[in-house]
Design a protein around this motif. Structure first.
Motif, PDB file in Angstrom:
ATOM      1  N   GLN A   1       1.114  -1.308  -0.010  1.00  0.00           N
ATOM      2  CA  GLN A   1       0.087  -0.010   0.020  1.00  0.00           C
ATOM      3  C   GLN A   1       0.955   1.277   0.063  1.00  0.00           C
ATOM      4  O   GLN A   1       2.279   1.203   0.070  1.00  0.00           O
ATOM      5  N   ASP A   2       0.325   2.364  -0.094  1.00  0.00           N
ATOM      6  CA  ASP A   2       1.015   3.680  -0.039  1.00  0.00           C
ATOM      7  C   ASP A   2       1.779   3.933   1.110  1.00  0.00           C
ATOM      8  O   ASP A   2       1.560   3.390   2.402  1.00  0.00           O
ATOM      9  N   GLY A   3       2.944   4.321   0.938  1.00  0.00           N
ATOM     10  CA  GLY A   3       4.031   4.593   2.052  1.00  0.00           C
ATOM     11  C   GLY A   3       4.707   3.395   2.375  1.00  0.00           C
ATOM     12  O   GLY A   3       5.583   3.629   3.166  1.00  0.00           O
ATOM     13  N   ALA A   4       4.717   2.242   1.702  1.00  0.00           N
ATOM     14  CA  ALA A   4       5.464   1.240   2.013  1.00  0.00           C
ATOM     15  C   ALA A   4       7.132   1.541   1.863  1.00  0.00           C
ATOM     16  O   ALA A   4       7.328   1.909   0.685  1.00  0.00           O
ATOM     17  N   PRO A   5       7.699   1.012   2.643  1.00  0.00           N
ATOM     18  CA  PRO A   5       9.328   1.318   2.605  1.00  0.00           C
ATOM     19  C   PRO A   5       9.749   0.664   1.413  1.00  0.00           C
ATOM     20  O   PRO A   5       9.303  -0.499   1.141  1.00  0.00           O
ATOM     21  N   LEU A   6      11.036   1.227   0.846  1.00  0.00           N
ATOM     22  CA  LEU A   6      11.535   0.525  -0.078  1.00  0.00           C
ATOM     23  C   LEU A   6      12.512  -0.552   0.294  1.00  0.00           C
ATOM     24  O   LEU A   6      13.145  -0.446   1.295  1.00  0.00           O
ATOM     25  N   SER A   7      12.317  -1.629  -0.427  1.00  0.00           N
ATOM     26  CA  SER A   7      13.369  -2.940  -0.033  1.00  0.00           C
ATOM     27  C   SER A   7      14.857  -2.442  -0.401  1.00  0.00           C
ATOM     28  O   SER A   7      15.226  -1.511  -1.239  1.00  0.00           O
ATOM     29  N   GLU A   8      15.925  -3.250   0.195  1.00  0.00           N
ATOM     30  CA  GLU A   8      17.233  -3.001  -0.125  1.00  0.00           C
ATOM     31  C   GLU A   8      17.512  -3.255  -1.784  1.00  0.00           C
ATOM     32  O   GLU A   8      18.197  -2.379  -2.487  1.00  0.00           O
ATOM     33  N   ARG A   9      16.640  -4.298  -2.420  1.00  0.00           N
ATOM     34  CA  ARG A   9      16.703  -4.538  -3.781  1.00  0.00           C
ATOM     35  C   ARG A   9      16.068  -3.133  -4.475  1.00  0.00           C
ATOM     36  O   ARG A   9      16.575  -2.681  -5.507  1.00  0.00           O
ATOM     37  N   ASP A  10      15.025  -2.492  -3.988  1.00  0.00           N
ATOM     38  CA  ASP A  10      14.548  -1.398  -4.787  1.00  0.00           C
ATOM     39  C   ASP A  10      15.593  -0.170  -4.635  1.00  0.00           C
ATOM     40  O   ASP A  10      15.805   0.527  -5.531  1.00  0.00           O
ATOM     41  N   GLN A  11      16.064  -0.053  -3.483  1.00  0.00           N
ATOM     42  CA  GLN A  11      17.227   1.116  -3.226  1.00  0.00           C
ATOM     43  C   GLN A  11      18.324   0.828  -4.272  1.00  0.00           C
ATOM     44  O   GLN A  11      18.622   1.625  -4.923  1.00  0.00           O
ATOM     45  N   GLN A  12      18.747  -0.684  -4.331  1.00  0.00           N
ATOM     46  CA  GLN A  12      19.924  -0.817  -5.332  1.00  0.00           C
ATOM     47  C   GLN A  12      19.575  -0.322  -6.743  1.00  0.00           C
ATOM     48  O   GLN A  12      20.167   0.159  -7.388  1.00  0.00           O
ATOM     49  N   TYR A  13      18.281  -1.002  -7.248  1.00  0.00           N
ATOM     50  CA  TYR A  13      17.887  -0.659  -8.482  1.00  0.00           C
ATOM     51  C   TYR A  13      17.917   1.122  -8.639  1.00  0.00           C
ATOM     52  O   TYR A  13      18.022   1.610 -10.004  1.00  0.00           O
TER      53      TYR A  13
ATOM     54  N   LEU B   1       9.610   4.384 -15.452  1.00  0.00           N
ATOM     55  CA  LEU B   1       9.825   3.071 -15.161  1.00  0.00           C
ATOM     56  C   LEU B   1       9.504   2.304 -13.760  1.00  0.00           C
ATOM     57  O   LEU B   1       9.830   3.066 -12.968  1.00  0.00           O
ATOM     58  N   ASP B   2       8.880   1.364 -14.120  1.00  0.00           N
ATOM     59  CA  ASP B   2       8.710   0.372 -12.881  1.00  0.00           C
ATOM     60  C   ASP B   2       9.743  -0.568 -12.827  1.00  0.00           C
ATOM     61  O   ASP B   2       9.855  -1.295 -13.436  1.00  0.00           O
ATOM     62  N   THR B   3      10.658  -0.374 -11.936  1.00  0.00           N
ATOM     63  CA  THR B   3      11.882  -1.417 -11.671  1.00  0.00           C
ATOM     64  C   THR B   3      11.550  -2.732 -11.549  1.00  0.00           C
ATOM     65  O   THR B   3      12.293  -3.676 -11.646  1.00  0.00           O
ATOM     66  N   ASP B   4      10.335  -3.078 -11.162  1.00  0.00           N
ATOM     67  CA  ASP B   4       9.905  -4.583 -11.089  1.00  0.00           C
ATOM     68  C   ASP B   4      10.094  -5.038 -12.719  1.00  0.00           C
ATOM     69  O   ASP B   4      10.030  -6.223 -12.656  1.00  0.00           O
ATOM     70  N   PHE B   5       9.954  -4.278 -13.463  1.00  0.00           N
ATOM     71  CA  PHE B   5      10.321  -4.558 -14.833  1.00  0.00           C
ATOM     72  C   PHE B   5      11.575  -5.334 -15.187  1.00  0.00           C
ATOM     73  O   PHE B   5      11.513  -6.329 -15.980  1.00  0.00           O
ATOM     74  N   PHE B   6      12.568  -4.963 -14.588  1.00  0.00           N
ATOM     75  CA  PHE B   6      13.758  -5.716 -14.598  1.00  0.00           C
ATOM     76  C   PHE B   6      13.676  -7.211 -14.174  1.00  0.00           C
ATOM     77  O   PHE B   6      14.302  -8.238 -14.620  1.00  0.00           O
ATOM     78  N   ASP B   7      12.955  -7.379 -13.002  1.00  0.00           N
ATOM     79  CA  ASP B   7      12.734  -8.748 -12.376  1.00  0.00           C
ATOM     80  C   ASP B   7      11.846  -9.550 -13.427  1.00  0.00           C
ATOM     81  O   ASP B   7      12.114 -10.691 -13.648  1.00  0.00           O
ATOM     82  N   LEU B   8      10.956  -8.954 -14.234  1.00  0.00           N
ATOM     83  CA  LEU B   8      10.217  -9.708 -15.224  1.00  0.00           C
ATOM     84  C   LEU B   8      11.043  -9.935 -16.200  1.00  0.00           C
ATOM     85  O   LEU B   8      11.161 -11.030 -16.722  1.00  0.00           O
ATOM     86  N   MET B   9      12.110  -9.054 -16.651  1.00  0.00           N
ATOM     87  CA  MET B   9      12.921  -9.502 -17.577  1.00  0.00           C
ATOM     88  C   MET B   9      13.711 -10.742 -17.448  1.00  0.00           C
ATOM     89  O   MET B   9      13.700 -11.365 -18.365  1.00  0.00           O
ATOM     90  N   ALA B  10      14.168 -10.704 -16.198  1.00  0.00           N
ATOM     91  CA  ALA B  10      15.118 -11.694 -15.666  1.00  0.00           C
ATOM     92  C   ALA B  10      14.263 -13.132 -15.481  1.00  0.00           C
ATOM     93  O   ALA B  10      14.651 -14.178 -15.906  1.00  0.00           O
ATOM     94  N   GLN B  11      13.143 -12.944 -15.136  1.00  0.00           N
ATOM     95  CA  GLN B  11      12.395 -14.289 -14.517  1.00  0.00           C
ATOM     96  C   GLN B  11      11.614 -14.787 -15.749  1.00  0.00           C
ATOM     97  O   GLN B  11      11.479 -16.145 -15.876  1.00  0.00           O
ATOM     98  N   ARG B  12      11.090 -13.847 -16.640  1.00  0.00           N
ATOM     99  CA  ARG B  12       9.897 -14.375 -17.389  1.00  0.00           C
ATOM    100  C   ARG B  12      10.215 -13.950 -18.956  1.00  0.00           C
ATOM    101  O   ARG B  12       9.627 -14.654 -19.808  1.00  0.00           O
ATOM    102  N   MET B  13      11.311 -13.118 -19.159  1.00  0.00           N
ATOM    103  CA  MET B  13      11.498 -12.880 -20.658  1.00  0.00           C
ATOM    104  C   MET B  13      13.058 -13.677 -20.984  1.00  0.00           C
ATOM    105  O   MET B  13      13.378 -13.413 -22.087  1.00  0.00           O
ATOM    106  N   GLY B  14      13.709 -14.131 -19.968  1.00  0.00           N
ATOM    107  CA  GLY B  14      14.956 -14.660 -20.062  1.00  0.00           C
ATOM    108  C   GLY B  14      16.023 -13.458 -20.816  1.00  0.00           C
ATOM    109  O   GLY B  14      16.688 -13.741 -21.432  1.00  0.00           O
ATOM    110  N   ALA B  15      15.756 -12.404 -19.826  1.00  0.00           N
ATOM    111  CA  ALA B  15      16.701 -11.310 -20.573  1.00  0.00           C
ATOM    112  C   ALA B  15      17.343 -10.487 -19.201  1.00  0.00           C
ATOM    113  O   ALA B  15      17.005  -9.390 -19.215  1.00  0.00           O
ATOM    114  N   GLY B  16      18.034 -11.123 -18.231  1.00  0.00           N
ATOM    115  CA  GLY B  16      18.408 -10.655 -17.191  1.00  0.00           C
ATOM    116  C   GLY B  16      19.797 -10.090 -17.395  1.00  0.00           C
ATOM    117  O   GLY B  16      20.577 -10.169 -18.341  1.00  0.00           O
TER     118      GLY B  16
END
Length: 281
Positions: free
Chosen positions: A58-70, A133-148
């Motif tokens: 939900q709104d205001g959720a803290p960024l994970s370490e992975r989010d911060q690195q992205y 850019l929604d950085t979750d797209f990077f995870d999608l590329m790696a996990q479901r598009m074979g392009a990590g």
């Protein structure tokens, strides 16, 4: 890719703490508009996305370490594009480079081009000169598009910045005007040429990033090529269980995207990226 410890861009607008509105936040009509808009300006990944916006924080959720690195990674890549195009555009096109902003978001976002969902992938809006850019797209590329891989992710950013370059030199305005008068088939062709030119410009960025910053590591080029091919229209349609229909392509085939990325990389010359002339347009 060598990126850690390097300068980040000041042109990052991070909206990820605002939460993920999801498809329901913009409604059915809004989603249809998003997909139509995204198919021209971004990479329409909706055929292979299922439930991307479900069960998000939900709104205001803290960024994970992975989010911060992205976020740090995106900032450095954007800074690299600023350095590259800040020199290349005046030298090769006789125009000053105006730096775009890059908006990081979660799930759904509002832009000057309207509402947009993560399901359409990253996109550039000429109305406000921002990349979204929604950085979750990077995870999608790696996990479901074979392009990590980080250089594959950097290629995505460089491609969208390529659209900004097209906007600055007037290409996007010309294409929009031509598409408004064209048949559906010709409109699709113009869209493909626009996307392939952005791939070529991404190749110019990759060449300069290596020359100026020594960014590339072993395997990086293969990552970028893999990402370009993964978002080819034929691959996306095949992955969605459809028979590829070239007349319906709006971004180009996997082979076309690979070819134009490599042309920019090998030449470093914007004149070699004239996809429109090569298509007889």
């Amino acid at each position: 890719m060598q990126w850690r410890g390097r300068r980040g861009s000041r042109n990052i607008e991070d909206r990820r703490r605002m939460g993920r509105a999801g498809a329901g936040g913009i409604g059915i009509v809004g989603m249809l508009a998003v997909l139509a808009f995204g198919y021209f300006f971004g990479v329409d990944i909706s055929p292979i996305v299922s439930g991307l916006d479900q069960g998000q924080p939900q709104d205001g959720a803290p960024l994970s370490e992975r989010d911060q690195q992205y976020g740090e990674f995106v900032s450095v890549v954007l800074a690299d594009t600023e350095e590259v195009w800040g020199g290349t555009l005046p030298q090769q096109a006789g125009r000053d480079y105006v730096e775009p902003s890059l908006v990081l978001f979660r799930g759904a976002v509002q832009s000057a081009c309207g509402g947009a969902s993560a399901a359409m992938g990253p996109f550039y809006c000429p109305g406000d000169q921002k990349v979204y850019l929604d950085t979750d797209f990077f995870d999608l590329m790696a996990q479901r598009m074979g392009a990590g891989g980080d250089f594959a992710f950097a290629y995505v950013i460089a491609h969208e910045v390529g659209h900004h370059v097209q906007n600055l030199v007037g290409t996007l305005g010309q294409v929009n005007a031509a598409r408004s008068r064209a048949s559906q088939r010709d409109s699709n062709t113009l869209s493909v040429m626009t996307e392939l030119q952005a791939d070529c410009y991404a190749g110019i960025w990759a060449r300069q990033a290596q020359q100026q910053f020594g960014s590339l590591e072993e395997g990086d080029l293969d990552e970028a090529i893999g990402a370009a091919q993964a978002v080819g229209d034929d691959v996306i349609q095949s992955n969605a269980g459809r028979t590829p229909v070239p007349d319906s392509f709006t971004h180009g085939s996997a082979e076309q995207r690979r070819t134009w990325l490599l042309r920019g990389l090998r030449s470093g010359d914007m004149r070699q990226c004239d996809t429109f002339s090569e298509a007889g347009l």
